[in-house]
Write a protein that holds these residues in place. Structure first.
Motif, PDB file in Angstrom:
ATOM      1  N   VAL A 297      76.087  50.918  64.783  1.00  0.00           N
ATOM      2  CA  VAL A 297      77.346  50.085  64.726  1.00  0.00           C
ATOM      3  C   VAL A 297      77.413  49.686  63.118  1.00  0.00           C
ATOM      4  O   VAL A 297      78.619  49.713  62.668  1.00  0.00           O
ATOM      5  N   PRO A 298      76.527  49.752  62.307  1.00  0.00           N
ATOM      6  CA  PRO A 298      76.610  49.574  60.844  1.00  0.00           C
ATOM      7  C   PRO A 298      77.300  50.677  60.301  1.00  0.00           C
ATOM      8  O   PRO A 298      78.522  50.507  59.581  1.00  0.00           O
ATOM      9  N   ALA A 299      76.979  51.785  60.746  1.00  0.00           N
ATOM     10  CA  ALA A 299      77.898  52.919  60.254  1.00  0.00           C
ATOM     11  C   ALA A 299      79.354  53.041  60.768  1.00  0.00           C
ATOM     12  O   ALA A 299      80.261  53.167  60.053  1.00  0.00           O
ATOM     13  N   LEU A 300      79.489  52.615  61.870  1.00  0.00           N
ATOM     14  CA  LEU A 300      80.663  52.491  62.329  1.00  0.00           C
ATOM     15  C   LEU A 300      81.730  51.522  61.645  1.00  0.00           C
ATOM     16  O   LEU A 300      82.842  51.594  61.108  1.00  0.00           O
ATOM     17  N   LEU A 301      81.018  50.229  61.599  1.00  0.00           N
ATOM     18  CA  LEU A 301      81.665  49.125  60.816  1.00  0.00           C
ATOM     19  C   LEU A 301      81.879  49.496  59.422  1.00  0.00           C
ATOM     20  O   LEU A 301      83.117  49.094  58.864  1.00  0.00           O
ATOM     21  N   GLY A 302      81.005  50.010  58.992  1.00  0.00           N
ATOM     22  CA  GLY A 302      80.894  50.471  57.519  1.00  0.00           C
ATOM     23  C   GLY A 302      82.028  51.580  57.204  1.00  0.00           C
ATOM     24  O   GLY A 302      82.748  51.385  56.097  1.00  0.00           O
ATOM     25  N   ASN A 303      82.385  52.582  58.071  1.00  0.00           N
ATOM     26  CA  ASN A 303      83.397  53.331  57.984  1.00  0.00           C
ATOM     27  C   ASN A 303      84.594  52.870  58.187  1.00  0.00           C
ATOM     28  O   ASN A 303      85.794  53.079  57.396  1.00  0.00           O
ATOM     29  N   TRP A 304      84.851  51.872  58.905  1.00  0.00           N
ATOM     30  CA  TRP A 304      86.153  51.052  59.212  1.00  0.00           C
ATOM     31  C   TRP A 304      86.600  50.434  58.050  1.00  0.00           C
ATOM     32  O   TRP A 304      87.721  50.462  57.387  1.00  0.00           O
ATOM     33  N   ILE A 305      85.604  49.553  57.652  1.00  0.00           N
ATOM     34  CA  ILE A 305      85.853  49.076  56.353  1.00  0.00           C
ATOM     35  C   ILE A 305      85.937  49.852  54.989  1.00  0.00           C
ATOM     36  O   ILE A 305      86.955  49.587  54.072  1.00  0.00           O
ATOM     37  N   SER A 306      85.389  50.739  55.115  1.00  0.00           N
ATOM     38  CA  SER A 306      85.794  51.789  53.977  1.00  0.00           C
ATOM     39  C   SER A 306      86.972  52.266  54.149  1.00  0.00           C
ATOM     40  O   SER A 306      87.839  52.484  52.864  1.00  0.00           O
ATOM     41  N   HIS A 307      87.623  52.509  55.022  1.00  0.00           N
ATOM     42  CA  HIS A 307      89.069  52.998  55.222  1.00  0.00           C
ATOM     43  C   HIS A 307      89.911  51.892  55.117  1.00  0.00           C
ATOM     44  O   HIS A 307      91.014  52.098  54.557  1.00  0.00           O
ATOM     45  N   VAL A 308      89.692  50.604  55.504  1.00  0.00           N
ATOM     46  CA  VAL A 308      90.483  49.656  55.277  1.00  0.00           C
ATOM     47  C   VAL A 308      90.509  49.119  53.869  1.00  0.00           C
ATOM     48  O   VAL A 308      91.705  48.889  53.388  1.00  0.00           O
ATOM     49  N   VAL A 342      74.494  44.597  57.708  1.00  0.00           N
ATOM     50  CA  VAL A 342      75.463  45.636  57.750  1.00  0.00           C
ATOM     51  C   VAL A 342      76.417  45.816  56.607  1.00  0.00           C
ATOM     52  O   VAL A 342      77.025  46.872  56.027  1.00  0.00           O
ATOM     53  N   LEU A 343      76.732  44.656  55.882  1.00  0.00           N
ATOM     54  CA  LEU A 343      77.549  44.445  54.999  1.00  0.00           C
ATOM     55  C   LEU A 343      77.247  44.840  53.600  1.00  0.00           C
ATOM     56  O   LEU A 343      77.725  44.950  52.773  1.00  0.00           O
ATOM     57  N   THR A 344      75.802  44.333  53.263  1.00  0.00           N
ATOM     58  CA  THR A 344      75.154  44.517  52.012  1.00  0.00           C
ATOM     59  C   THR A 344      75.262  46.040  51.519  1.00  0.00           C
ATOM     60  O   THR A 344      75.784  46.164  50.478  1.00  0.00           O
ATOM     61  N   PRO A 345      75.237  46.971  52.386  1.00  0.00           N
ATOM     62  CA  PRO A 345      75.144  48.421  51.668  1.00  0.00           C
ATOM     63  C   PRO A 345      76.748  48.625  51.213  1.00  0.00           C
ATOM     64  O   PRO A 345      77.069  49.278  50.201  1.00  0.00           O
ATOM     65  N   LEU A 346      77.492  48.050  51.960  1.00  0.00           N
ATOM     66  CA  LEU A 346      79.002  48.338  51.682  1.00  0.00           C
ATOM     67  C   LEU A 346      79.360  47.509  50.297  1.00  0.00           C
ATOM     68  O   LEU A 346      80.105  47.931  49.436  1.00  0.00           O
ATOM     69  N   ALA A 347      78.579  46.292  49.977  1.00  0.00           N
ATOM     70  CA  ALA A 347      79.013  45.467  48.932  1.00  0.00           C
ATOM     71  C   ALA A 347      78.421  46.291  47.591  1.00  0.00           C
ATOM     72  O   ALA A 347      79.008  46.153  46.673  1.00  0.00           O
ATOM     73  N   GLY A 348      77.207  47.173  47.763  1.00  0.00           N
ATOM     74  CA  GLY A 348      76.688  47.888  46.755  1.00  0.00           C
ATOM     75  C   GLY A 348      77.594  49.064  46.493  1.00  0.00           C
ATOM     76  O   GLY A 348      77.955  49.589  45.455  1.00  0.00           O
ATOM     77  N   HIS A 349      78.309  49.566  47.582  1.00  0.00           N
ATOM     78  CA  HIS A 349      79.146  50.684  47.345  1.00  0.00           C
ATOM     79  C   HIS A 349      80.347  50.379  46.539  1.00  0.00           C
ATOM     80  O   HIS A 349      80.885  51.247  45.653  1.00  0.00           O
ATOM     81  N   PHE A 350      80.936  49.071  46.660  1.00  0.00           N
ATOM     82  CA  PHE A 350      82.052  48.533  45.686  1.00  0.00           C
ATOM     83  C   PHE A 350      81.343  48.045  44.556  1.00  0.00           C
ATOM     84  O   PHE A 350      82.227  47.049  43.792  1.00  0.00           O
ATOM     85  N   HIS A 351      80.122  48.200  44.248  1.00  0.00           N
ATOM     86  CA  HIS A 351      79.687  47.766  42.891  1.00  0.00           C
ATOM     87  C   HIS A 351      79.615  46.165  42.833  1.00  0.00           C
ATOM     88  O   HIS A 351      79.976  45.759  41.683  1.00  0.00           O
ATOM     89  N   ILE A 352      79.458  45.439  43.839  1.00  0.00           N
ATOM     90  CA  ILE A 352      79.474  43.895  44.070  1.00  0.00           C
ATOM     91  C   ILE A 352      78.197  43.423  43.707  1.00  0.00           C
ATOM     92  O   ILE A 352      77.109  44.100  44.467  1.00  0.00           O
ATOM     93  N   ASP A 353      77.930  42.792  42.824  1.00  0.00           N
ATOM     94  CA  ASP A 353      76.584  42.237  42.435  1.00  0.00           C
ATOM     95  C   ASP A 353      75.814  41.445  43.801  1.00  0.00           C
ATOM     96  O   ASP A 353      76.398  40.838  44.434  1.00  0.00           O
ATOM     97  N   PRO A 354      74.598  41.947  44.285  1.00  0.00           N
ATOM     98  CA  PRO A 354      74.141  41.676  45.378  1.00  0.00           C
ATOM     99  C   PRO A 354      73.852  40.022  45.593  1.00  0.00           C
ATOM    100  O   PRO A 354      73.952  39.300  46.632  1.00  0.00           O
TER     101      PRO A 354
END
Length: 428
Positions: A297-308, A342-354
């Motif tokens: 699920v994390p990968a699926l949600l991550g892909n969806w958010i990455s596209h949106v 699920v969301l923390t790796p995506l925050a890192g992808h967008f260069h948001i400070d943890p």
């Protein structure tokens, strides 16, 4: 995956306690859709609780209970009254200041809300204030115990995200104070539009402020001890929690002398009961989170958010909306344990400070505890005021809007949360 989601939503709608919702839906998924033995449930629960840092939770809970039983709440309310009790809508403002003071001691939003409500509600009724609005203000102010350090929510999110607890504690100081000020402004605006009962006739005196401040000094020594010890390297967060419990006992027994030795066993049992409830949620949520991760699920949600999400701004907007919705239906700890990994790796992808991202999550969780239908602080404030949740919720929009405004400000101005940790050398 559909089985676990259907079971989760069905049990949640039926009003089943969230700890059983998580556990039962996880077992249902294991029995019907996977070849994994059910014994994995106990193993994952143990693995989810096998953390030295999580031992800080029962110590912080005990410290808050002891400080409340030892007369701390009364001293803080007295100091808050001397500080802002001369302003229009004084009882509402006193509630906010006192909630901030207790938040720096207990770390529990529901405990702070209950303590402030029990002290202030009789006075609100005696002065003919709007009791529903008073309960709404107390619920919002009490919920900020999740933001103002030391915070049990921050300890949990720091553990699962591998962050510095000291840095996260410091990150919460400015946003927490901003929220208190914003709620006070909303209360003042409401009081100015009210009747003569909101006008204060008592004048401000420096002598009274100094006297009540002196009496409250031992209470305010606890957050200084905790933050100073952690940031100074004297002890770990878990050791700081244990020291704060000892400090609370000593203050209650020998400074204020309102705590009796014979009361300690009962207070210890109460702390153990509250801590066990939190720990059980953490354990069952870890099973739920493991199943979700196992189903990709994390990968699926991550892909969806990455596209949106086209960039960090859109990502943060999605995160805020997502947590505001989740907070309406799910308990804080469970939401953090399931969604944050699920969301923390995506925050890192967008260069948001943890640390900044974690603080945004904490603020959202604080808002979630006062949003109906399942906001725990809203329930506590309503029950103490002998009002229904719907009656209090009808007066909720002003203080809640103030909290959301600060949430958006902190979301898009990262330095509000990162400046203090950076000044302390905990961030680059």
């Amino acid at each position: 995956m559909s089985v676990i989601l259907v079971g989760f939503l069905l049990l949640l709608l039926l009003g089943v306690p969230v700890v059983f919702v998580l556990g039962v839906s996880a077992v249902m998924a294991l029995l019907t859709t996977t070849q994994v033995p059910v014994v994995i449930v106990t193993q994952r629960i143990f693995a989810g609780l096998d953390s030295f840092t999580l031992m800080a939770i029962p110590f912080f809970v005990f410290a808050g209970i002891v400080m409340d039983a030892g007369g701390i709440s009364t001293r803080i309310v007295n100091f808050a009254t001397a500080l802002v009790g001369w302003i229009t809508g004084s009882l509402l403002l006193v509630s906010c200041v006192a909630a901030a003071g207790l938040a720096a001691i207990s770390g529990s939003g529901s405990a702070d809300t209950a303590a402030i409500s029990s002290i202030m509600q009789p006075q609100l009724r005696r002065r003919r204030y709007d009791v529903d609005f008073g309960a709404a203000v107390i619920a919002c102010a009490g919920a900020l115990a999740q933001v103002i350090p030391p915070s049990l929510t921050m300890v949990i999110i720091a553990v699962i995200s591998n962050l510095s607890i000291g840095a996260l504690f410091l990150a919460g100081v400015v946003p927490g104070l901003l929220c208190i000020v914003a709620i006070m402004v909303s209360a003042y605006v409401f009081a100015r539009r009210g009747g003569p009962q909101y006008r204060e006739i008592e004048s401000f005196t420096v002598g009274r402020l100094l006297r009540t401040g002196y009496e409250a000094l031992p209470a305010f020594g606890m957050p200084l001890l905790i933050l100073g010890g952690i940031l100074g390297g004297a002890f770990t967060p878990t050791e700081a929690a244990a020291v704060s419990g000892l400090y609370g006992v000593l203050v209650g027994l020998f400074v204020y002398r309102e705590l009796k030795f014979k009361a300690l066993p009962q207070l210890i049992l109460r702390a153990a009961s509250l801590s066990a409830a939190v720990m059980l949620i953490i354990g069952t949520a870890s099973v739920f989170a493991w199943l979700i991760a196992n189903d990709n699920v994390p990968a699926l949600l991550g892909n969806w958010i990455s596209h949106v999400a086209s960039g960090p701004v859109m990502f943060l907007i999605i995160v805020n909306v997502l947590f505001l919705i989740i907070g309406m239906f799910m308990e804080t700890i469970a939401a953090i344990l399931i969604v944050v990994p699920v969301l923390t790796p995506l925050a890192g992808h967008f260069h948001i400070d943890p640390i900044h991202f974690a603080l945004i999550v904490v603020l959202n969780c604080a808002v979630g505890t006062v949003t109906p239908p399942y906001g725990i602080s809203l329930f506590v404030a309503s029950s103490v005021a002998n009002r229904t949740v719907l009656q209090v919720a009808n007066r909720l929009w002003m203080p809640l809007a103030a909290m959301v405004a600060v949430l958006l400000l902190v979301t898009f101005v990262p330095e509000l949360s990162l400046a203090l940790p950076r000044m302390a050398g905990l961030l680059k």
